[in-house]
Write a protein that holds these residues in place. Sequence first.
Motif, PDB file in Angstrom:
ATOM      1  N   LYS A 104       0.829  14.168  10.763  1.00  0.00           N
ATOM      2  CA  LYS A 104       0.808  13.446  12.041  1.00  0.00           C
ATOM      3  C   LYS A 104       0.026  12.147  11.952  1.00  0.00           C
ATOM      4  O   LYS A 104       0.458  11.108  12.428  1.00  0.00           O
ATOM      5  CB  LYS A 104       0.238  14.343  13.133  1.00  0.00           C
ATOM      6  CG  LYS A 104       1.207  15.472  13.475  1.00  0.00           C
ATOM      7  CD  LYS A 104       0.940  16.029  14.843  1.00  0.00           C
ATOM      8  CE  LYS A 104       1.970  17.102  15.165  1.00  0.00           C
ATOM      9  NZ  LYS A 104       1.982  18.202  14.143  1.00  0.00           N
ATOM     10  N   LEU A 105      -1.160  12.210  11.329  1.00  0.00           N
ATOM     11  CA  LEU A 105      -1.979  11.003  11.224  1.00  0.00           C
ATOM     12  C   LEU A 105      -1.303   9.975  10.313  1.00  0.00           C
ATOM     13  O   LEU A 105      -1.203   8.800  10.664  1.00  0.00           O
ATOM     14  CB  LEU A 105      -3.376  11.359  10.701  1.00  0.00           C
ATOM     15  CG  LEU A 105      -4.358  10.202  10.567  1.00  0.00           C
ATOM     16  CD1 LEU A 105      -4.584   9.502  11.901  1.00  0.00           C
ATOM     17  CD2 LEU A 105      -5.693  10.680   9.989  1.00  0.00           C
ATOM     18  N   PHE A 130      -0.543  -6.363   5.228  1.00  0.00           N
ATOM     19  CA  PHE A 130      -0.256  -5.104   4.538  1.00  0.00           C
ATOM     20  C   PHE A 130       1.143  -4.596   4.843  1.00  0.00           C
ATOM     21  O   PHE A 130       1.632  -4.716   5.968  1.00  0.00           O
ATOM     22  CB  PHE A 130      -1.248  -4.014   4.953  1.00  0.00           C
ATOM     23  CG  PHE A 130      -2.631  -4.270   4.472  1.00  0.00           C
ATOM     24  CD1 PHE A 130      -2.912  -4.286   3.113  1.00  0.00           C
ATOM     25  CD2 PHE A 130      -3.660  -4.520   5.360  1.00  0.00           C
ATOM     26  CE1 PHE A 130      -4.199  -4.534   2.661  1.00  0.00           C
ATOM     27  CE2 PHE A 130      -4.940  -4.776   4.924  1.00  0.00           C
ATOM     28  CZ  PHE A 130      -5.216  -4.786   3.566  1.00  0.00           C
ATOM     29  N   LEU A 166       3.499   3.780  11.198  1.00  0.00           N
ATOM     30  CA  LEU A 166       4.225   3.052  12.236  1.00  0.00           C
ATOM     31  C   LEU A 166       3.303   2.103  13.012  1.00  0.00           C
ATOM     32  O   LEU A 166       3.735   1.408  13.920  1.00  0.00           O
ATOM     33  CB  LEU A 166       4.889   4.051  13.191  1.00  0.00           C
ATOM     34  CG  LEU A 166       5.896   4.993  12.513  1.00  0.00           C
ATOM     35  CD1 LEU A 166       6.302   6.119  13.456  1.00  0.00           C
ATOM     36  CD2 LEU A 166       7.138   4.232  12.038  1.00  0.00           C
ATOM     37  N   PHE A 167       2.047   2.079  12.618  1.00  0.00           N
ATOM     38  CA  PHE A 167       1.034   1.270  13.313  1.00  0.00           C
ATOM     39  C   PHE A 167       1.262  -0.224  13.036  1.00  0.00           C
ATOM     40  O   PHE A 167       1.272  -0.654  11.888  1.00  0.00           O
ATOM     41  CB  PHE A 167      -0.337   1.702  12.792  1.00  0.00           C
ATOM     42  CG  PHE A 167      -1.497   0.917  13.328  1.00  0.00           C
ATOM     43  CD1 PHE A 167      -1.701   0.789  14.685  1.00  0.00           C
ATOM     44  CD2 PHE A 167      -2.395   0.311  12.462  1.00  0.00           C
ATOM     45  CE1 PHE A 167      -2.783   0.063  15.177  1.00  0.00           C
ATOM     46  CE2 PHE A 167      -3.479  -0.408  12.934  1.00  0.00           C
ATOM     47  CZ  PHE A 167      -3.670  -0.531  14.291  1.00  0.00           C
ATOM     48  N   GLY A 185      -0.613  -2.769  13.505  1.00  0.00           N
ATOM     49  CA  GLY A 185      -1.804  -3.563  13.206  1.00  0.00           C
ATOM     50  C   GLY A 185      -1.984  -3.980  11.752  1.00  0.00           C
ATOM     51  O   GLY A 185      -2.687  -4.954  11.467  1.00  0.00           O
ATOM     52  N   PHE A 186      -1.356  -3.263  10.824  1.00  0.00           N
ATOM     53  CA  PHE A 186      -1.543  -3.601   9.411  1.00  0.00           C
ATOM     54  C   PHE A 186      -0.961  -4.967   9.055  1.00  0.00           C
ATOM     55  O   PHE A 186      -1.436  -5.633   8.149  1.00  0.00           O
ATOM     56  CB  PHE A 186      -0.913  -2.532   8.508  1.00  0.00           C
ATOM     57  CG  PHE A 186      -1.665  -1.233   8.508  1.00  0.00           C
ATOM     58  CD1 PHE A 186      -3.024  -1.205   8.225  1.00  0.00           C
ATOM     59  CD2 PHE A 186      -1.022  -0.035   8.774  1.00  0.00           C
ATOM     60  CE1 PHE A 186      -3.733  -0.006   8.211  1.00  0.00           C
ATOM     61  CE2 PHE A 186      -1.722   1.170   8.764  1.00  0.00           C
ATOM     62  CZ  PHE A 186      -3.076   1.178   8.484  1.00  0.00           C
ATOM     63  N   ILE A 230      -3.552   4.698   1.070  1.00  0.00           N
ATOM     64  CA  ILE A 230      -4.140   5.260   2.282  1.00  0.00           C
ATOM     65  C   ILE A 230      -4.026   6.769   2.153  1.00  0.00           C
ATOM     66  O   ILE A 230      -2.923   7.302   2.029  1.00  0.00           O
ATOM     67  CB  ILE A 230      -3.382   4.777   3.534  1.00  0.00           C
ATOM     68  CG1 ILE A 230      -3.407   3.248   3.592  1.00  0.00           C
ATOM     69  CG2 ILE A 230      -3.985   5.379   4.799  1.00  0.00           C
ATOM     70  CD1 ILE A 230      -2.508   2.674   4.683  1.00  0.00           C
ATOM     71  N   ALA A 248       0.846  -1.195   0.000  1.00  0.00           N
ATOM     72  CA  ALA A 248       0.000   0.000   0.000  1.00  0.00           C
ATOM     73  C   ALA A 248       0.878   1.240   0.000  1.00  0.00           C
ATOM     74  O   ALA A 248       2.010   1.214   0.486  1.00  0.00           O
ATOM     75  CB  ALA A 248      -0.917   0.008   1.218  1.00  0.00           C
ATOM     76  N   ALA A 265       1.589   8.335  12.082  1.00  0.00           N
ATOM     77  CA  ALA A 265       1.107   7.385  13.088  1.00  0.00           C
ATOM     78  C   ALA A 265       0.652   6.089  12.425  1.00  0.00           C
ATOM     79  O   ALA A 265       0.967   4.987  12.886  1.00  0.00           O
ATOM     80  CB  ALA A 265      -0.040   8.010  13.892  1.00  0.00           C
ATOM     81  N   LEU A 266      -0.054   6.211  11.317  1.00  0.00           N
ATOM     82  CA  LEU A 266      -0.546   5.018  10.612  1.00  0.00           C
ATOM     83  C   LEU A 266       0.601   4.181  10.079  1.00  0.00           C
ATOM     84  O   LEU A 266       0.589   2.957  10.126  1.00  0.00           O
ATOM     85  CB  LEU A 266      -1.450   5.419   9.451  1.00  0.00           C
ATOM     86  CG  LEU A 266      -2.795   6.018   9.851  1.00  0.00           C
ATOM     87  CD1 LEU A 266      -3.551   6.465   8.614  1.00  0.00           C
ATOM     88  CD2 LEU A 266      -3.611   5.009  10.644  1.00  0.00           C
TER      89      LEU A 266
END
Lengths: 189, 189
Positions: free
Chosen positions: B78-79, B94, B85-86, B88-89, B134, B71, B82-83
């Motif tokens: 900022k958002l 992903f 480095l998240f 959960g993907f 994204i 992706a 954060a995504l």
Amino acid sequence: MYFRALVFLEKNQKDYISSSELAEFVHIKPPQIRKDFSYFGAFGTKGIGYDIKNLINEIQSILKLDSPQKAALIGAGKLGTALCLFPGFKAYGFEISAIFDKDPDKIGKKIGNTTIEDVATVDSLTQRNIKLAILAVPANTAQSTTAELVQAGITGILNLSPCYLDVPPDVKVVTIDIAMELGALPYYI
Amino acid sequence: MYFRALVFLEKNQKDYISSSELAEFVHIKPPQIRKDFSYFGAFGTKGIGYDIKNLINEIQSILKLDSPQKAALIGAGKLGTALCLFPGFKAYGFEISAIFDKDPDKIGKKIGNTTIEDVATVDSLTQRNIKLAILAVPANTAQSTTAELVQAGITGILNLSPCYLDVPPDVKVVTIDIAMELGALPYYI
């Protein structure tokens, strides 16, 4: 969804909308829209449609978005910080008026104008009349933090941790699982 | 939703689940769950339930989550950061393998191991076989950026901008509006 669409249309200088025009925005069939609106006595005028400003006021009042709402942010990590500075909450009357974290390096620092407090003092929310919390903590502490929030009188939680929260029946949780939403896409591409 | 619940249950060392146990997790009635699973030939064993690992594999394959998916992230604010480095993907396979921004101060810098590229070169996605994006840009540039993404061959967009995106019928958009989700809570509190 209606509220969001109507606010968007109002910004684009529209005064009236028909149920079929609105249907295109919200992907709901016109008869369903007319039925939904008729519940609170909103009836469009033939050939003109619905008064957008009026509908916004009605829905805002039903959803209790007509007075400012204070919310607490739990977790001042990257996602929490991004949310805290996110301008979109204002449209709904939200103000993030308390921030909590457990990291001693963060406690006492500010995000915007709000000082980060120790999550161990989250029970102070009871006295501050804050009923809403945005939970942006890692999945492994989400449940224990939730228990403390419920104890402190929080009755609405926006959960951004990718996990299930066990709460009493009078507490409402909305979970946003960003990875799950992305997970819906490969099927279509 | 089933996939997320089953992955959660598997992590908690469960091997089998009945439709009524699963119903509690996903808030869907047991007959509906049995009906849904029967579509792809999954039938529980009386007294034992469904084989969780088997169900996960089936659903993963249906949703095309059984091979890694690349992706691109558009917007390294900022958002977006954060995504990026998240963690959960990864559970869904992903990998964020490209990041774009328009800010000259950000271009060339890295988030994790990925270098931020100039959003003006987003057309390079065509050659890189990236079909998912994204979108974490401000609402006022979301539509124009989307047009460029579609031009570059993107067919699935996770939209985090609080706005509607106009795309061709073969492009799938999922919008996450965090403020709108929070907006649902005051009604209950």
